[in-house]
Structure formats: C-alpha cells, structure tokens
Design a protein around this motif. Sequence first.
Motif, PDB file in Angstrom:
ATOM      1  N   ILE A   3       0.837  -1.202   0.000  1.00 58.14           N
ATOM      2  CA  ILE A   3       0.000   0.000   0.000  1.00 58.14           C
ATOM      3  C   ILE A   3       0.866   1.244   0.000  1.00 58.14           C
ATOM      4  N   CYS A   4       0.319   2.334  -0.520  1.00 55.45           N
ATOM      5  CA  CYS A   4       0.998   3.627  -0.591  1.00 55.45           C
ATOM      6  C   CYS A   4       1.285   4.125   0.817  1.00 55.45           C
ATOM      7  N   CYS A   7      -1.355   7.589   1.168  1.00 54.73           N
ATOM      8  CA  CYS A   7      -2.822   7.514   1.145  1.00 54.73           C
ATOM      9  C   CYS A   7      -3.355   6.113   1.423  1.00 54.73           C
ATOM     10  N   GLN A   8      -2.483   5.134   1.580  1.00 52.82           N
ATOM     11  CA  GLN A   8      -2.838   3.752   1.918  1.00 52.82           C
ATOM     12  C   GLN A   8      -3.557   3.009   0.786  1.00 52.82           C
ATOM     13  N   LYS A   9      -3.527   3.536  -0.416  1.00 50.97           N
ATOM     14  CA  LYS A   9      -4.120   2.828  -1.553  1.00 50.97           C
ATOM     15  C   LYS A   9      -3.170   1.723  -2.012  1.00 50.97           C
ATOM     16  N   SER A  11      -0.601  -0.321  -4.117  1.00 50.06           N
ATOM     17  CA  SER A  11       0.469   0.209  -4.976  1.00 50.06           C
ATOM     18  C   SER A  11       1.438  -0.903  -5.348  1.00 50.06           C
ATOM     19  N   CYS A  24       1.677   5.284  -4.631  1.00 48.39           N
ATOM     20  CA  CYS A  24       0.749   5.026  -5.740  1.00 48.39           C
ATOM     21  C   CYS A  24       0.882   6.049  -6.852  1.00 48.39           C
TER      22      CYS A  24
END
Length: 614
Positions: A3-4, A7-9, A11, A24
């Motif tokens: 995760i990024c 932003c925790q998205k 990746s 990300c």
Amino acid sequence: MNICNVCQKPSTTKCSKCHQTYYCSKECQKKDWKLHKKSCGKNDVAVPNIASGPFLPGMSEILTDMMFNMDIGTPLENWNVPDFGKEYAMKYPHENDRIKFLNSARSSLKALQIVEKVFDNDIPNLPDPKKLAKRWGELSENLIKFLKSPRKYGDIFTEKTKRPYVGDKGVGALSFSNMPKGCISLDQGKTHVAVGFVDLDLLLRARIMQNDHSVEQPNKFIGYEGSIFAVAKTNVIKEMMIVKAPIRSIIEVWFSTVWTIETLKHFENAVNIVLQYENAPNNKPPNPTKKEIHPKVRSLISHWKKSIVTPKSRQEAHKLWVKTFNSENATLTIIANLIEPRDRVQAVRHILTGEFPLMDDQQEKNLFASITMFNCNDGISPHSASEFMFQMMPMDAILPQNKRKETPFLNAIYNFLEDAITKIFTWLSPPVGKTEAIEIYLHYQTVNNDNSELLASIRQLDPWTISWSNICDYFYPHDFHSLLRACSGENTVHILTSMNWVTEVFGAHIMEYDSKIRRKIFIEAQNMISMTGKYKDPSGYFRHTKVIAHPYNIGDMGATLMVKDSWQDYFFKGQDLNIGEVSFVPYSHTHKTHTLLNIYFTFNKKINAYTGYE
C-alpha cells in the motif's frame, strides 16, 4: 498487498532509491519526501560519491531529490554497462576477491549516469572546497578572489600556483608515459632534444625524413630527464634494442609487472652494458653526445643488478600493483566501452595484474616480478599512484590497422609495439653495410631557468626540434618562453603538450555554464566523439555512441572548445614567434585526460613551424 505510504491505496511502485517504500503516484511521493529522505537508503546502497566536479556538501541529497522529481517508473536511460565481472568469472572462476571488486566497479559505473541529471538544473553557487581544488588544482585565496570577482568565459586565472616540475630530487618514477604522442618527423641528420622524455614513446611513431635540410649523418636523439628511474630504465631498454634482445622481452621490461626468465637474462645483459658507461659529472651538465650516467643513476642500476639474484614472485607483483588501484579509477570505463567480451576480459586481466602481455600461457616457475618496478632504492617508487599502459597508446594509429573480429584488443597494441620497436632496432643497429640512422643519449638533468650552463649546452647542439612533454604546465608563460629561447638554435621548432591548461581558464568545465546551455554543449560533444570514432576506430573495438564515462569528461570536451583560443592568446601573449598549431588530441577512451592540447611553434618567423605531427 502493498500500500501507498501516504494515502494507503494499493500500490505496486517502490521508491526507486531504497526499493522499500511504496507510493501510488508521483504526488504522494513528493508529499512524503521531506520525511522519507531522512531514512531513505539507510539500509541500501547510497548515492555514489562522485569523484570529480564542483559538488556541494549534501550534493547526494540534491541528486536524490532530482531523481524523485522524475516520473515514477521512468528510469534513467539504460547505459547497458557490460557485466564484465561475470565475464571475468567465466575465465577465472576462483578469483573471488577480483570478481567482487569488478561487480562493485560495475555498480559505480552505472551510478555515474546520475551526474548527468545536474546538467539541466541550477545548483547553489557554494562549491565544496575538495571539488573546487580538484577542478582548479589548488584551493588558495587568489583562486577564491578570482572566482568571486565578475568574470566571463575564457577569463584566465593568471595567479595560479606553479610548482616545480621536478621537486622531488629525482625520486619521482613513472613506469611509462601517461599520455599519447603524435607522429613526429625527424629530418635526416638533425638533432632532436627530448626534455622530460620519461621513456622512448616519442620514437614509436617517429619518422626520419629526407628533404632539402637533410644531412648525410645519423640523427641524434638527446634526452634530459629529472627522474633517476626514467633515465636508468630507458638506458637499459635502449641497450636491449641495440643488441636486438627479443621484442617480447623489451615490451615486458617497458610495460609489464611480470617478466619471464628469458627477459630477466636479457635485462641483466643490458644492465651490465649500461654499467660500463663513463661517469657523468655530478654537479654540471654531461657531454650530450657521450654515453655517460650520473652517479645516482648508476646507484639504481647497480641495485637492480643485485636484485636479479633474488627476484620477487608473480603473486607479489600482483599484490604490489593493485595497492594503488580503486573502483573509482577511470580506467574501468575502458572496459565498459569495449565491444567484445573477449577484449573486456583481457583488458580487465591487464588492469588487475599489470601483466603485458598476459602470462597465462607461461609456467609459473618461470615468472618473476619486474625488477625495475618493484626493486628500487633510495626512496624511488614506481607505480606509487595508479598508472596504466593504455594511457600512452596512440589509438588513432593502432585501431585502424587491425580488425576487431580477428585481432583482440591487447594483441592490436602488441602488434603496434612490435612493429615500432622493430623500426627502432633498424635505426640503432642497421644491417651490415648500412650506417646507423639514429644515436640515442639519455641524461639525468633538470632543464630549468636556473641551469644556465645546461641551457647553453643545449643551444650549442643547434637542435632542429625540441620536445617538452607537458612541462609547460609547471611554468608561467613568460618564464617558459624565456627557458625555450635560451635553448633554441636558429631554426628550432618546439613541441609540447598541455594537460593542465583547463585549470587556468574559467569556462573549461561544463558546470560553469548556465543550465540552459549545458545540455547543448554535452550533446555536441557526444556527436563529436561519435563522428571521430568512425574514422579512428573503423573496425569498432569501442562504442562511440552513448559512451560510458563520467559525464563531465564528455561535457568538458564541448566546454573547452569555447575557451581554447582565450588560453592560446594568453599563452603566447607578447611573444614574437611563428605559431604552427594549437590543436586538441582527438578523444580516446584510453586517455587519462580528454582535453589535451598539442602545441608547436618556432621563434624564427622566417620558417614554417612544421614538425610533421599527424
């Protein structure tokens, strides 16, 4: 799932420096950089310590910032640095330390490409003192004053510190010359004086020409050197040529860290001949056309004679050779730019061992360390700094004569030396019934303005030509021209090369230009290398496009074209003479310096300052 870090998205893209933290998008990476840069790379390979150029303290951080401002997933253009460590391991699989060294060196070469990124960016004008000293050859109050004052491209640092070119009482010792020589024409029957000769490399490409000025008598080649070692070793090599020792043995004594037992015998024979020379005066000039040796030279050669009984081993030679070598040495770029894996392995072997030719086909019991390189007395220490045979080889003469597919690179160099030494053989010891074409006399003497008796002795020779190596780099122009006038005969032509002229001119370094034009200068220099490479290396031993080298070495070639005339005007200012030419030596991967200037001129304005340089 990765995760990024912002932003925790989800990746899949890592930080390109530490390869640990995920982002990300480019925007998230920029937001996190102030915090992330404090830990980035702590557990990984840091940005390399670039070895040249006016970098600031903290420049590694600036370079890293620039990398992170590029689009994620858009790496630097791949230089395609060959895996010469792996190639070497296939032939020498048990040499683990050397293989590890080569892998590290390859990483250093790949990292050099990062430097090119500074071309397009402005950096603060607060140079690191160490890099400043490397660029200008000193760090003095006069230099700081010069750099802080208003200046323009081509301005000369006239107060540069000039150090004596021989300030070590003769203990300085180059194993061989460190720059290539041009092709010089020696008029039949005339005298050439070689000041600071180091070795006989000037004769390798020389020609003896007959013309209206010719005289029916042997040419005289009279050398003066401030190095005890150079005079001793070159006199021995000269005698090996006169008695026609095997060419391989002469090449080994001249260039190699390791000798065969046969070479040791021929070396001993030549040593005994030189020791029969008469003694030169201790405190005044020698007879220029007489075989004499100075007592200090005799002491060194006598020491060599004693050392022949107990020579060091091949393994000891290798260990002593590599003590001065490191992974940042520019010689490794020679390897990276060779096209054939076969050539890369051979060249690596030479660089790591100093052997030439390579001794892999010889029996170990018949191999010994070079006497001249590793058995000296009185504080004389050859190869006390990195030096490599490649630096003196005239590639524009060697490469066109050979085919890459048929002749390995080291063999091409050997072929050149074999032909050139055979020519000198014939000059020194002609066939029965023929007279000598050249006589060689080599003396231990320092040629400077304080040695008026020697200068008068040289002038009495009425030399047709005098070569000065790069001694001009150690004098202010006015003092240097005074020296040359004191030596000159009526028609003398002076031949010299400047290696350090770039340390006297503002604008000779690409980073001294505005960032808006650096890229143009760099590209034009690359194009020039590509064009000249097609003619100098038609068989393609080397790559000439996308050259693997420190970007400053490429960029400075373009920069120096813009300021060369300013330095020439400064060098000849106030001198009433006939300038023949001041020209760049074409770029070669093997040169130590890529901005060499060849210069020749005469103080007699009634004749052409022509030496036959090609």
